[in-house]
Scaffold this motif. Sequence first.
Motif, short mmCIF file in Angstrom:
data_model
loop_
_atom_site.label_atom_id
_atom_site.label_comp_id
_atom_site.label_asym_id
_atom_site.label_seq_id
_atom_site.Cartn_x
_atom_site.Cartn_y
_atom_site.Cartn_z
N ARG A 16 -19.13 2.92 4.72
CA ARG A 16 -20.33 3.73 4.93
C ARG A 16 -20.47 4.75 3.80
O ARG A 16 -21.52 4.89 3.19
CB ARG A 16 -20.29 4.46 6.28
CG ARG A 16 -21.61 5.15 6.63
CD ARG A 16 -21.43 6.24 7.67
NE ARG A 16 -20.64 7.35 7.17
CZ ARG A 16 -21.12 8.30 6.38
NH1 ARG A 16 -22.37 8.31 6.03
NH2 ARG A 16 -20.32 9.26 5.94
N ASN A 34 -22.23 4.58 15.63
CA ASN A 34 -23.13 4.25 14.51
C ASN A 34 -24.26 5.26 14.28
O ASN A 34 -25.18 4.99 13.52
CB ASN A 34 -23.74 2.85 14.66
CG ASN A 34 -22.74 1.75 14.35
OD1 ASN A 34 -21.64 2.03 13.86
ND2 ASN A 34 -23.09 0.52 14.63
N CYS A 60 -29.15 4.98 4.30
CA CYS A 60 -28.78 3.73 4.98
C CYS A 60 -30.04 3.06 5.49
O CYS A 60 -30.42 3.26 6.64
CB CYS A 60 -27.86 4.01 6.16
SG CYS A 60 -26.17 4.32 5.72
N CYS A 68 -27.77 -4.78 8.33
CA CYS A 68 -26.60 -3.99 7.97
C CYS A 68 -25.33 -4.79 8.25
O CYS A 68 -25.23 -5.48 9.26
CB CYS A 68 -26.60 -2.70 8.78
SG CYS A 68 -25.11 -1.72 8.57
N ARG A 111 -24.75 6.25 10.66
CA ARG A 111 -25.47 5.26 9.86
C ARG A 111 -26.96 5.30 10.20
O ARG A 111 -27.81 5.28 9.32
CB ARG A 111 -24.92 3.86 10.14
CG ARG A 111 -25.73 2.79 9.43
CD ARG A 111 -25.63 1.42 10.07
NE ARG A 111 -26.17 1.39 11.42
CZ ARG A 111 -26.28 0.28 12.14
NH1 ARG A 111 -25.86 -0.86 11.65
NH2 ARG A 111 -26.77 0.31 13.36
N HIS A 113 -21.00 3.02 0.33
CA HIS A 113 -22.29 2.35 0.19
C HIS A 113 -23.40 3.32 -0.23
O HIS A 113 -24.37 2.93 -0.87
CB HIS A 113 -22.68 1.65 1.50
CG HIS A 113 -23.84 0.72 1.36
ND1 HIS A 113 -24.62 0.32 2.41
CD2 HIS A 113 -24.37 0.13 0.28
CE1 HIS A 113 -25.57 -0.48 1.96
NE2 HIS A 113 -25.45 -0.62 0.68
N CYS A 133 -30.80 -0.42 4.86
CA CYS A 133 -30.78 -1.89 4.80
C CYS A 133 -31.36 -2.44 6.11
O CYS A 133 -31.10 -1.90 7.18
CB CYS A 133 -29.36 -2.42 4.64
SG CYS A 133 -28.55 -1.79 3.18
#
Lengths: 325, 147
Positions: free
Chosen positions: A252, A211, A220, A225, A214, A255, A222
Amino acid sequence: MQGLEKLMLEKANALLQSGEVDRVIGWKKGESYYDVSPATFTKDNLEGFVYNCFCGANLSKYLVAESKKEGKMLVFLKPCDTYSFNQLLSEHRIEKEKFYVVGVGCNGHLDMNKVYAQGVEGILSMSEDENNLIVETVYGQKIVEKESALLIKCLTCKSKEFAVADETLVVGEMKPANPNRFEEVEKLESMTEAERYAFWKEQLSKCIRCNACRNACPACTCINCVFDNNASGISAKANADEFEEKLFHIIRAYHVAGRCTDCGECSRVCPQNIPLHLINRKVIKDINENYGDYQAGAEVNARNPLVNYTKADVEAKEVVEGGNK
Amino acid sequence: MQEIEKNQKKPLIVAFCCNWCSYAGADLAGSSRLSYPAEVKIIKVPCSCRVNPIFILKAFQRGADGVILCGCHPGDCHYSEGNYRTRRRMGLLFSMLNYFGIEKERTRIEWVSAAEGAKFSAVMNDFAKTINELGENRRLEDLRCKD
Ligand code: SF4
Ligand code: SF4
Ligand code: SF4
Ligand code: FES
């Protein structure tokens, strides 16, 4: 870079002393020359402040948390980072009033793995001049040309413009950006479907689902998530099923479609060296070619192309066929 | 979607149809006694733009070999502009899937009005034929090696 570091330190000092800012985000020295990490500094504690050719990280994402704090912060942004900053402003993740932005000139940052790959061993110390990294090793001095060890993101740098800056610090000339950052995407597009499939299968098979891509991505942001939601079926570090990994990469990339600033952090932080930016850059290319040129972060509050449709848009089929063989 | 089981012999096709045009088109096909293949499973959605990209991915995850999205003709969306959003969104998603090497024939958008029962039937027959020829959707499953 030493000249720039000195200017940055002076700027930080001056702004802290005058009370214009309360904190500074920059880089801190570590054990060795290439071991630098993002850090915050205050008036009485600017110790360890450093800026060198290994400060490639994009500081913008840290500002999401910093923006919630009291007071104003000085932030040093490279050209690529300024796009991310703007995009975060557009998405209301940060407030401009909380930051004093100093754009710092850039001729690219280095990938330590590429330095090692040139047979550099037994490092004692390092220094740099405009074009070279000078490494003192137990086997003697070794000169590494900076050009030969640039991060992937710097090899395909999209722009040397500062999309936002209260002021800029530039020492010497900035080399121009890469005029064709889509070259590798084009190479993939010209392959057959089966070849592309083989390429991505090989690449994505290396993913350990850490990850990091991300976590590092400034698009990214959020708070909750989907990849952390155990009920989503795509959250696990151990796969729930074979499909999960593909979903992770597709979701990913999708988004951040229309929001990706092409900062290259995803590829930079991937411990498995998966060229993730090639996925996002494909989306950028598709947007440019089908819906008009658009670069997220170039302008604050620009409309995201995903919602900025026109009645004359091409059909989905043409988007697929236009780019890919 | 939960109940859809992978059918080993026949390919599985998921068709998202908007309530106002395409689903009505499917109805008309039925009442006009026009057939469409049994492997096509229709999922009714309020508007084509209700289809979140993840629905498409989930359909594939649950074993679909092809996914088709049907909505009102551009300009005729019951909610005025839903299908314009769909068109951009899916253009980019389908292109990304193809960039990963997933056959471009596995995804499709068709605009079918409530009056186009014959078109609905023809589109579904054609799509099913294409997917039948392509066979199972192995690539999306195997994008990451399992060994
Ligand atoms: S991508 Fe461009 S602006 Fe960013 S660090 Fe590399 S060379 Fe500098
Ligand atoms: S950073 Fe690389 S290894 Fe980690 S989850 Fe992302 S793609 Fe996979
Ligand atoms: S997807 Fe990669 S290149 Fe795009 S904004 Fe995120 S980290 Fe940067
Ligand atoms: S209602 Fe049919 S596409 Fe929007």
